[in-house]
Design a protein around this motif. Structure first.
Motif, mmCIF file in Angstrom:
data_model
loop_
_atom_site.group_PDB
_atom_site.id
_atom_site.type_symbol
_atom_site.label_atom_id
_atom_site.label_comp_id
_atom_site.label_asym_id
_atom_site.label_seq_id
_atom_site.Cartn_x
_atom_site.Cartn_y
_atom_site.Cartn_z
ATOM 1 N N THR A 87 -2.829 3.779 -3.401
ATOM 2 C CA THR A 87 -2.681 2.778 -4.454
ATOM 3 C C THR A 87 -2.102 1.522 -3.812
ATOM 4 O O THR A 87 -1.110 1.603 -3.081
ATOM 5 N N HIS A 106 0.847 -1.193 0.000
ATOM 6 C CA HIS A 106 0.000 0.000 0.000
ATOM 7 C C HIS A 106 0.884 1.245 0.000
ATOM 8 O O HIS A 106 1.609 1.500 0.960
ATOM 9 N N ILE A 122 2.908 5.744 -9.689
ATOM 10 C CA ILE A 122 1.870 5.948 -8.679
ATOM 11 C C ILE A 122 1.389 7.395 -8.782
ATOM 12 O O ILE A 122 2.152 8.335 -8.561
ATOM 13 N N GLN A 123 0.135 7.595 -9.130
ATOM 14 C CA GLN A 123 -0.402 8.948 -9.325
ATOM 15 C C GLN A 123 -1.555 9.266 -8.388
ATOM 16 O O GLN A 123 -1.867 10.439 -8.152
ATOM 17 N N VAL A 124 -2.199 8.242 -7.850
ATOM 18 C CA VAL A 124 -3.340 8.428 -6.957
ATOM 19 C C VAL A 124 -3.073 7.662 -5.667
ATOM 20 O O VAL A 124 -2.588 6.538 -5.696
ATOM 21 N N LEU A 125 -3.389 8.283 -4.533
ATOM 22 C CA LEU A 125 -3.254 7.612 -3.243
ATOM 23 C C LEU A 125 -4.620 7.514 -2.574
ATOM 24 O O LEU A 125 -5.404 8.466 -2.642
ATOM 25 N N ARG A 179 -3.090 -3.655 -9.668
ATOM 26 C CA ARG A 179 -3.082 -2.590 -8.664
ATOM 27 C C ARG A 179 -4.519 -2.150 -8.381
ATOM 28 O O ARG A 179 -5.395 -2.242 -9.243
ATOM 29 N N CYS A 209 -0.436 -2.020 -4.673
ATOM 30 C CA CYS A 209 0.209 -2.793 -5.738
ATOM 31 C C CYS A 209 0.283 -4.267 -5.339
ATOM 32 O O CYS A 209 0.626 -4.589 -4.198
ATOM 33 N N CYS A 235 -6.143 6.855 2.971
ATOM 34 C CA CYS A 235 -5.022 5.941 3.232
ATOM 35 C C CYS A 235 -5.174 5.293 4.602
ATOM 36 O O CYS A 235 -4.850 4.113 4.787
ATOM 37 N N VAL A 271 -6.425 1.142 -7.340
ATOM 38 C CA VAL A 271 -6.204 2.586 -7.296
ATOM 39 C C VAL A 271 -7.406 3.271 -6.669
ATOM 40 O O VAL A 271 -8.532 3.146 -7.162
ATOM 41 N N GLY A 272 -7.150 3.995 -5.577
ATOM 42 C CA GLY A 272 -8.235 4.680 -4.894
ATOM 43 C C GLY A 272 -9.278 3.702 -4.385
ATOM 44 O O GLY A 272 -8.983 2.548 -4.073
#
Length: 212
Positions: A156, A106, A151-154, A168, A158, A115, A170-171
């Motif tokens: 995320t 994560h 990684i562009q969005v948190l 993955r 994997c 998060c 994402v969000g």
């Protein structure tokens, strides 16, 4: 040669070496386990051959079942790090994901509420699924792998199999886009991706312990 290209070559080299070492380790463990199983089978067969009393046979059966249970518990204790969810630093990332068959990582930010929600659910799932390693990695302190994995969005999450990124999350889109999703929903997604196994005693894919 650019720093980016050198970085990529370094990662690929380290990953390849780690995977080869992992395969050798798994082969050695498999051979040792097969030797132990053969020895146990021979011992148990000799016990049964020498025994004509039904009550004694039943007692020997229970003893074998108890030994098998103790062996399983010992194996779980030996696999340090399984059954827990812990934070790693960037330097630990490659060794962590390449030393286990299944790894869930994560990427998080300490100030992001979503998060924290993801942390809570992964913590609960990790305790129910010791077959998989669960980690979290501070995205602010891991710029190299944030860039490498795009990684562009948190948050995320994997999903790695033998050190190779397979999927993955994402969000919260896969969980319905809401902050109030249940742990069982996330567990079902991990199950669908093959990252965890169905727990014994469950009536369906979602264990009752993972619904809160």
């Amino acid at each position: 040669m650019s720093n980016s290209l050198m970085g990529n070559m370094l990662v690929e080299s380290v990953m390849e070496k780690a995977l080869k070492d992992k395969m050798k380790e798994q082969q050695a463990k498999q051979q040792e386990e097969e030797r132990r199983r053969a020895a146990r089978r021979q011992y148990e067969e000799e016990d049964e051959d020498d025994c004509d009393d039904e009550d004694l046979k039943e007692m020997l059966k229970k003893m074998r079942e108890q030994r098998a249970k103790e062996l399983q518990e010992a194996m779980l204790k030996k696999n340090k790090g399984f059954g827990e969810y812990r934070e790693i630093v960037e330097e630990e990332f490659l060794p962590s994901v390449t030393k286990s068959e299944f790894s869930v990582v994560h990427f998080f930010h300490r100030d992001f509420e979503r998060c924290k929600i993801m942390d809570k659910h992964l913590q609960a799932i990790s305790q129910q699924h010791p077959e998989t390693k669960f980690y979290c990695l501070n995205a602010e302190k891991s710029p190299f792998f944030v860039g490498k994995l795009q990684i562009q969005v948190l948050p995320t999450v994997c999903l790695f199999v033998n050190g190779v990124l397979k999927n993955r999350i994402v969000g919260f889109e896969e969980m319905g886009g809401k902050d109030t999703f249940e742990t069982g929903t996330l567990a079902h997604i991990l199950l669908r991706y093959g990252m965890i196994k169905v727990r014994k005693g469950s009536n369906d894919d979602n264990s009752s312990d993972e619904d809160k």
